[in-house]
Design a protein around this motif. Structure first.
Motif, PDB file in Angstrom:
ATOM      1  N   ALA A 216       0.818  -1.211   0.000  1.00 25.08           N
ATOM      2  CA  ALA A 216       0.000   0.000   0.000  1.00 25.08           C
ATOM      3  C   ALA A 216       0.854   1.265   0.000  1.00 25.08           C
ATOM      4  O   ALA A 216       0.492   2.271  -0.632  1.00 25.08           O
ATOM      5  N   ALA A 217       1.994   1.217   0.689  1.00 28.50           N
ATOM      6  CA  ALA A 217       2.861   2.390   0.745  1.00 28.50           C
ATOM      7  C   ALA A 217       3.410   2.720  -0.640  1.00 28.50           C
ATOM      8  O   ALA A 217       3.506   3.901  -1.028  1.00 28.50           O
ATOM      9  N   HIS A 220       0.664   4.201  -2.841  1.00 32.18           N
ATOM     10  CA  HIS A 220       0.450   5.597  -2.454  1.00 32.18           C
ATOM     11  C   HIS A 220       1.587   6.482  -2.975  1.00 32.18           C
ATOM     12  O   HIS A 220       1.346   7.590  -3.468  1.00 32.18           O
ATOM     13  N   ARG A 221       2.822   5.993  -2.870  1.00 33.65           N
ATOM     14  CA  ARG A 221       3.977   6.765  -3.314  1.00 33.65           C
ATOM     15  C   ARG A 221       3.900   7.032  -4.826  1.00 33.65           C
ATOM     16  O   ARG A 221       4.236   8.120  -5.288  1.00 33.65           O
ATOM     17  N   THR A 223       1.350   7.503  -6.685  1.00 34.66           N
ATOM     18  CA  THR A 223       0.333   8.477  -7.077  1.00 34.66           C
ATOM     19  C   THR A 223       0.480   9.838  -6.390  1.00 34.66           C
ATOM     20  O   THR A 223      -0.231  10.780  -6.745  1.00 34.66           O
ATOM     21  N   THR A 224       1.367   9.961  -5.406  1.00 34.50           N
ATOM     22  CA  THR A 224       1.529  11.247  -4.710  1.00 34.50           C
ATOM     23  C   THR A 224       2.863  11.930  -4.996  1.00 34.50           C
ATOM     24  O   THR A 224       3.046  13.096  -4.630  1.00 34.50           O
TER      25      THR A 224
END
Length: 312
Positions: A216-217, A220-221, A223-224
Protein backbone atom coordinates in the motif's frame (compact mmCIF):
# COMPACT_ATOMS: atom_id res chain seq x y z
CA UNK A 1 13.37 -8.56 -46.45
CA UNK A 2 11.48 -7.00 -49.36
CA UNK A 3 10.79 -3.31 -49.03
CA UNK A 4 7.78 -2.06 -50.98
CA UNK A 5 5.25 0.70 -50.81
CA UNK A 6 1.62 0.23 -49.81
CA UNK A 7 0.57 0.39 -53.47
CA UNK A 8 1.04 -3.03 -55.13
CA UNK A 9 3.85 -3.14 -57.61
CA UNK A 10 5.19 0.29 -56.78
CA UNK A 11 8.58 0.76 -55.18
CA UNK A 12 9.67 4.00 -53.55
CA UNK A 13 13.07 5.05 -52.32
CA UNK A 14 14.11 7.47 -49.64
CA UNK A 15 16.53 9.27 -51.97
CA UNK A 16 14.78 10.46 -55.11
CA UNK A 17 16.67 10.67 -58.40
CA UNK A 18 15.64 12.86 -61.28
CA UNK A 19 14.34 10.85 -64.25
CA UNK A 20 16.57 12.91 -66.56
CA UNK A 21 15.79 15.20 -69.49
CA UNK A 22 13.10 14.23 -71.95
CA UNK A 23 11.37 11.71 -69.67
CA UNK A 24 8.49 13.86 -68.39
CA UNK A 25 7.97 16.51 -65.72
CA UNK A 26 10.36 16.73 -62.83
CA UNK A 27 9.08 14.94 -59.70
CA UNK A 28 8.00 16.92 -56.66
CA UNK A 29 10.74 16.56 -54.05
CA UNK A 30 11.38 17.57 -50.45
CA UNK A 31 15.08 18.16 -49.72
CA UNK A 32 16.49 18.25 -46.20
CA UNK A 33 18.75 21.27 -45.72
CA UNK A 34 19.46 20.57 -42.02
CA UNK A 35 18.19 17.49 -40.16
CA UNK A 36 18.37 18.87 -36.61
CA UNK A 37 19.47 16.71 -33.64
CA UNK A 38 17.07 13.83 -34.34
CA UNK A 39 14.53 13.76 -37.15
CA UNK A 40 12.82 10.67 -38.51
CA UNK A 41 10.13 9.64 -40.95
CA UNK A 42 7.00 8.35 -39.22
CA UNK A 43 3.55 7.13 -40.13
CA UNK A 44 1.11 5.46 -37.73
CA UNK A 45 3.39 2.45 -37.37
CA UNK A 46 3.13 -1.35 -37.44
CA UNK A 47 0.33 -2.31 -35.03
CA UNK A 48 -0.58 -5.96 -34.62
CA UNK A 49 2.92 -7.42 -35.07
CA UNK A 50 3.99 -7.87 -31.46
CA UNK A 51 3.70 -11.67 -31.86
CA UNK A 52 6.53 -11.39 -34.40
CA UNK A 53 8.66 -9.35 -32.00
CA UNK A 54 8.01 -6.13 -33.95
CA UNK A 55 7.04 -2.99 -31.97
CA UNK A 56 4.24 -0.78 -33.28
CA UNK A 57 6.50 2.31 -33.39
CA UNK A 58 4.93 5.37 -35.07
CA UNK A 59 4.94 8.97 -33.80
CA UNK A 60 5.64 9.61 -30.13
CA UNK A 61 2.77 12.13 -30.14
CA UNK A 62 0.07 10.60 -32.33
CA UNK A 63 -2.45 13.39 -31.80
CA UNK A 64 -0.08 16.04 -33.16
CA UNK A 65 0.99 13.77 -36.02
CA UNK A 66 -2.60 13.14 -37.12
CA UNK A 67 -3.36 16.83 -36.84
CA UNK A 68 -0.41 17.76 -39.08
CA UNK A 69 -1.67 15.45 -41.81
CA UNK A 70 -5.24 16.72 -41.50
CA UNK A 71 -4.03 20.29 -41.85
CA UNK A 72 -2.03 19.33 -44.93
CA UNK A 73 -5.02 17.57 -46.50
CA UNK A 74 -3.52 14.09 -46.16
CA UNK A 75 -4.92 10.85 -44.75
CA UNK A 76 -3.85 10.57 -41.11
CA UNK A 77 -1.45 7.67 -41.82
CA UNK A 78 0.56 9.57 -44.48
CA UNK A 79 4.33 9.64 -43.77
CA UNK A 80 5.58 12.91 -42.27
CA UNK A 81 8.65 14.11 -40.36
CA UNK A 82 9.08 14.00 -36.57
CA UNK A 83 11.74 16.48 -35.38
CA UNK A 84 13.05 16.20 -31.83
CA UNK A 85 14.32 19.48 -30.35
CA UNK A 86 13.82 21.32 -33.63
CA UNK A 87 16.70 22.24 -35.94
CA UNK A 88 15.03 20.85 -39.07
CA UNK A 89 15.17 22.88 -42.30
CA UNK A 90 13.65 21.78 -45.62
CA UNK A 91 12.98 23.07 -49.09
CA UNK A 92 10.51 21.90 -51.76
CA UNK A 93 10.87 21.71 -55.52
CA UNK A 94 7.23 22.74 -55.94
CA UNK A 95 4.87 25.00 -54.01
CA UNK A 96 2.86 23.08 -51.39
CA UNK A 97 0.88 23.55 -48.19
CA UNK A 98 2.97 22.62 -45.13
CA UNK A 99 1.64 21.97 -41.62
CA UNK A 100 3.71 22.19 -38.42
CA UNK A 101 2.24 20.83 -35.16
CA UNK A 102 3.33 19.38 -31.83
CA UNK A 103 5.88 21.19 -29.70
CA UNK A 104 5.53 24.94 -30.49
CA UNK A 105 8.56 26.31 -32.31
CA UNK A 106 9.78 29.50 -33.98
CA UNK A 107 9.48 29.20 -37.76
CA UNK A 108 11.33 31.08 -40.48
CA UNK A 109 11.01 31.07 -44.25
CA UNK A 110 14.21 32.19 -45.98
CA UNK A 111 15.33 33.56 -42.62
CA UNK A 112 12.22 35.70 -42.09
CA UNK A 113 10.09 34.82 -39.01
CA UNK A 114 6.53 33.70 -39.72
CA UNK A 115 3.58 33.76 -37.35
CA UNK A 116 2.52 30.75 -35.31
CA UNK A 117 -0.16 29.54 -37.74
CA UNK A 118 -0.04 25.72 -37.97
CA UNK A 119 -0.34 25.78 -41.78
CA UNK A 120 1.46 27.83 -44.42
CA UNK A 121 2.06 27.88 -48.15
CA UNK A 122 5.70 27.18 -48.86
CA UNK A 123 6.87 28.34 -52.26
CA UNK A 124 9.22 26.25 -54.37
CA UNK A 125 12.85 26.89 -53.47
CA UNK A 126 12.14 28.63 -50.16
CA UNK A 127 13.71 27.20 -47.00
CA UNK A 128 11.45 26.50 -44.03
CA UNK A 129 13.41 26.26 -40.77
CA UNK A 130 12.11 24.95 -37.43
CA UNK A 131 13.74 26.35 -34.29
CA UNK A 132 14.04 24.82 -30.83
CA UNK A 133 10.67 24.29 -29.08
CA UNK A 134 9.82 26.50 -26.13
CA UNK A 135 7.61 23.72 -24.69
CA UNK A 136 7.65 19.98 -25.35
CA UNK A 137 10.24 18.36 -27.59
CA UNK A 138 8.69 16.81 -30.72
CA UNK A 139 7.40 18.77 -33.71
CA UNK A 140 5.69 17.31 -36.78
CA UNK A 141 6.00 18.54 -40.34
CA UNK A 142 3.56 17.30 -42.98
CA UNK A 143 3.46 18.35 -46.64
CA UNK A 144 0.34 18.23 -48.82
CA UNK A 145 0.55 15.03 -50.83
CA UNK A 146 2.78 13.42 -48.18
CA UNK A 147 6.37 12.29 -48.44
CA UNK A 148 7.32 9.01 -50.06
CA UNK A 149 9.66 6.81 -48.06
CA UNK A 150 10.62 3.17 -48.03
CA UNK A 151 8.18 0.89 -46.20
CA UNK A 152 9.15 -2.12 -44.12
CA UNK A 153 6.38 -4.51 -43.05
CA UNK A 154 3.87 -2.06 -44.48
CA UNK A 155 5.06 1.02 -42.59
CA UNK A 156 7.40 3.95 -43.23
CA UNK A 157 8.02 4.50 -39.50
CA UNK A 158 11.60 4.56 -38.25
CA UNK A 159 11.84 2.26 -35.22
CA UNK A 160 14.92 3.19 -33.19
CA UNK A 161 14.76 0.02 -31.05
CA UNK A 162 14.91 -2.51 -33.90
CA UNK A 163 16.30 -0.32 -36.71
CA UNK A 164 13.34 -1.05 -38.99
CA UNK A 165 12.15 1.58 -41.42
CA UNK A 166 13.80 4.46 -43.26
CA UNK A 167 17.21 5.69 -42.12
CA UNK A 168 17.26 8.68 -39.76
CA UNK A 169 16.88 11.91 -41.72
CA UNK A 170 20.21 13.36 -42.89
CA UNK A 171 21.27 16.58 -44.60
CA UNK A 172 20.80 16.32 -48.35
CA UNK A 173 18.21 13.52 -48.15
CA UNK A 174 15.50 13.80 -50.78
CA UNK A 175 11.95 12.46 -50.51
CA UNK A 176 9.43 12.32 -53.32
CA UNK A 177 6.07 14.00 -52.69
CA UNK A 178 2.72 12.45 -53.50
CA UNK A 179 -0.07 14.08 -55.52
CA UNK A 180 -1.76 17.09 -53.94
CA UNK A 181 -5.20 16.63 -52.39
CA UNK A 182 -7.72 19.36 -51.61
CA UNK A 183 -6.77 20.95 -48.27
CA UNK A 184 -9.91 21.19 -46.10
CA UNK A 185 -10.69 23.79 -43.49
CA UNK A 186 -9.88 22.56 -39.97
CA UNK A 187 -11.80 23.97 -36.98
CA UNK A 188 -9.59 26.31 -34.95
CA UNK A 189 -10.07 24.27 -31.79
CA UNK A 190 -8.49 21.27 -33.53
CA UNK A 191 -5.42 23.21 -34.68
CA UNK A 192 -3.49 23.00 -31.41
CA UNK A 193 -1.39 20.27 -29.83
CA UNK A 194 -1.11 19.52 -26.12
CA UNK A 195 2.40 19.72 -24.67
CA UNK A 196 3.73 20.09 -21.11
CA UNK A 197 4.07 23.67 -19.95
CA UNK A 198 4.66 25.20 -16.53
CA UNK A 199 4.01 22.97 -13.52
CA UNK A 200 3.82 19.18 -13.35
CA UNK A 201 1.69 17.50 -16.01
CA UNK A 202 -1.06 15.19 -14.79
CA UNK A 203 -0.88 11.81 -16.51
CA UNK A 204 -3.75 9.39 -15.98
CA UNK A 205 -3.23 5.63 -15.74
CA UNK A 206 -5.04 2.40 -14.86
CA UNK A 207 -3.72 -0.08 -12.33
CA UNK A 208 -2.39 -3.48 -13.33
CA UNK A 209 -1.62 -6.04 -14.34
CA UNK A 210 1.00 -6.51 -11.55
CA UNK A 211 0.13 -3.83 -9.00
CA UNK A 212 -0.68 -6.53 -6.43
CA UNK A 213 3.08 -7.15 -6.07
CA UNK A 214 3.44 -3.72 -4.44
CA UNK A 215 2.37 -2.83 -0.93
CA UNK A 216 0.00 0.00 0.00
CA UNK A 217 2.86 2.39 0.75
CA UNK A 218 4.28 1.94 -2.75
CA UNK A 219 0.90 2.38 -4.40
CA UNK A 220 0.45 5.60 -2.45
CA UNK A 221 3.98 6.76 -3.31
CA UNK A 222 3.37 6.20 -7.03
CA UNK A 223 0.33 8.48 -7.08
CA UNK A 224 1.53 11.25 -4.71
CA UNK A 225 5.11 11.80 -5.93
CA UNK A 226 6.00 14.63 -8.29
CA UNK A 227 8.06 12.44 -10.60
CA UNK A 228 10.77 14.03 -12.70
CA UNK A 229 11.70 12.79 -16.18
CA UNK A 230 15.34 11.68 -16.12
CA UNK A 231 18.00 12.09 -18.79
CA UNK A 232 17.25 8.47 -19.73
CA UNK A 233 14.37 9.22 -22.05
CA UNK A 234 13.93 8.61 -25.76
CA UNK A 235 11.35 7.11 -28.11
CA UNK A 236 11.61 3.77 -26.26
CA UNK A 237 10.57 5.13 -22.87
CA UNK A 238 10.96 7.72 -20.14
CA UNK A 239 12.54 6.81 -16.79
CA UNK A 240 11.10 8.75 -13.85
CA UNK A 241 13.16 9.80 -10.84
CA UNK A 242 11.85 10.19 -7.32
CA UNK A 243 11.55 8.09 -4.14
CA UNK A 244 11.97 4.53 -5.45
CA UNK A 245 9.31 1.87 -5.06
CA UNK A 246 10.39 -1.10 -2.92
CA UNK A 247 9.84 -3.86 -5.42
CA UNK A 248 13.00 -5.74 -4.49
CA UNK A 249 13.67 -9.00 -6.31
CA UNK A 250 10.82 -10.59 -8.28
CA UNK A 251 10.79 -13.66 -10.48
CA UNK A 252 8.40 -13.10 -13.36
CA UNK A 253 8.36 -14.73 -16.78
CA UNK A 254 8.60 -12.32 -19.69
CA UNK A 255 5.22 -10.84 -20.51
CA UNK A 256 3.84 -8.76 -23.34
CA UNK A 257 4.08 -5.00 -22.94
CA UNK A 258 2.38 -2.06 -24.62
CA UNK A 259 2.74 1.66 -25.18
CA UNK A 260 2.00 3.40 -21.89
CA UNK A 261 3.03 0.48 -19.64
CA UNK A 262 4.60 1.69 -16.36
CA UNK A 263 7.31 -0.88 -15.70
CA UNK A 264 9.19 -0.97 -12.40
CA UNK A 265 12.76 -2.34 -12.62
CA UNK A 266 14.83 -3.37 -9.55
CA UNK A 267 15.94 0.26 -9.07
CA UNK A 268 12.35 1.10 -8.14
CA UNK A 269 12.24 4.03 -10.59
CA UNK A 270 9.28 3.63 -12.98
CA UNK A 271 9.75 3.58 -16.75
CA UNK A 272 6.90 4.67 -19.01
CA UNK A 273 7.07 2.89 -22.36
CA UNK A 274 6.66 5.02 -25.50
CA UNK A 275 6.41 4.35 -29.25
CA UNK A 276 9.49 2.13 -29.75
CA UNK A 277 9.05 0.04 -26.57
CA UNK A 278 10.08 -3.63 -26.47
CA UNK A 279 7.22 -6.07 -27.03
CA UNK A 280 8.06 -8.16 -23.93
CA UNK A 281 9.55 -7.47 -20.51
CA UNK A 282 10.33 -9.30 -17.29
CA UNK A 283 9.80 -6.51 -14.75
CA UNK A 284 6.37 -5.93 -13.20
CA UNK A 285 4.00 -3.44 -14.83
CA UNK A 286 2.25 -1.54 -12.06
CA UNK A 287 -0.12 0.33 -14.40
CA UNK A 288 -0.74 1.56 -17.93
CA UNK A 289 -1.05 5.22 -18.95
CA UNK A 290 -4.32 5.98 -20.72
CA UNK A 291 -4.27 6.18 -24.48
CA UNK A 292 -5.38 9.80 -24.24
CA UNK A 293 -2.40 10.83 -22.08
CA UNK A 294 0.54 8.83 -23.43
CA UNK A 295 1.09 11.42 -26.19
CA UNK A 296 1.70 13.99 -23.44
CA UNK A 297 4.48 11.80 -21.99
CA UNK A 298 5.95 11.57 -25.50
CA UNK A 299 6.45 15.35 -25.39
CA UNK A 300 8.29 15.47 -22.03
CA UNK A 301 11.91 16.54 -21.64
CA UNK A 302 14.49 15.63 -19.00
CA UNK A 303 13.65 17.65 -15.91
CA UNK A 304 9.91 17.91 -16.63
CA UNK A 305 7.68 16.94 -13.72
CA UNK A 306 4.56 14.82 -13.87
CA UNK A 307 2.03 13.27 -11.51
CA UNK A 308 0.50 9.85 -12.09
CA UNK A 309 -3.25 9.91 -11.41
CA UNK A 310 -5.19 6.61 -11.25
CA UNK A 311 -8.52 6.30 -13.04
CA UNK A 312 -11.07 3.53 -12.76
Amino acid sequence: MTVTSAAPGRRVRTRYRSPGPGTGPEPAVLTVVRPGPATSVQDLGRPGMAHLGVPASGPADRRSFRLANRLAGNPEDTPALEATLGGLAITLSTTRQVAVTGAPVPLTVDGVPVDGAPRLRLRAGSVLAIGRPWAGCRTYLAVSGGIEAERVLGSASRDFLTGLGPDPVRAGAEYGLGPVRPVPAVPLELAFSVVPSGGPATVRFRWGPRHELFDAADLHRLTTTRWRVSAQCDRVGARLTGPPLAIGSVDLPSEGTMRGAIQVPPSGEPIVFLADHPVTGGYPVIGVVTDADIDLVGQTLPGDELRLAPVH
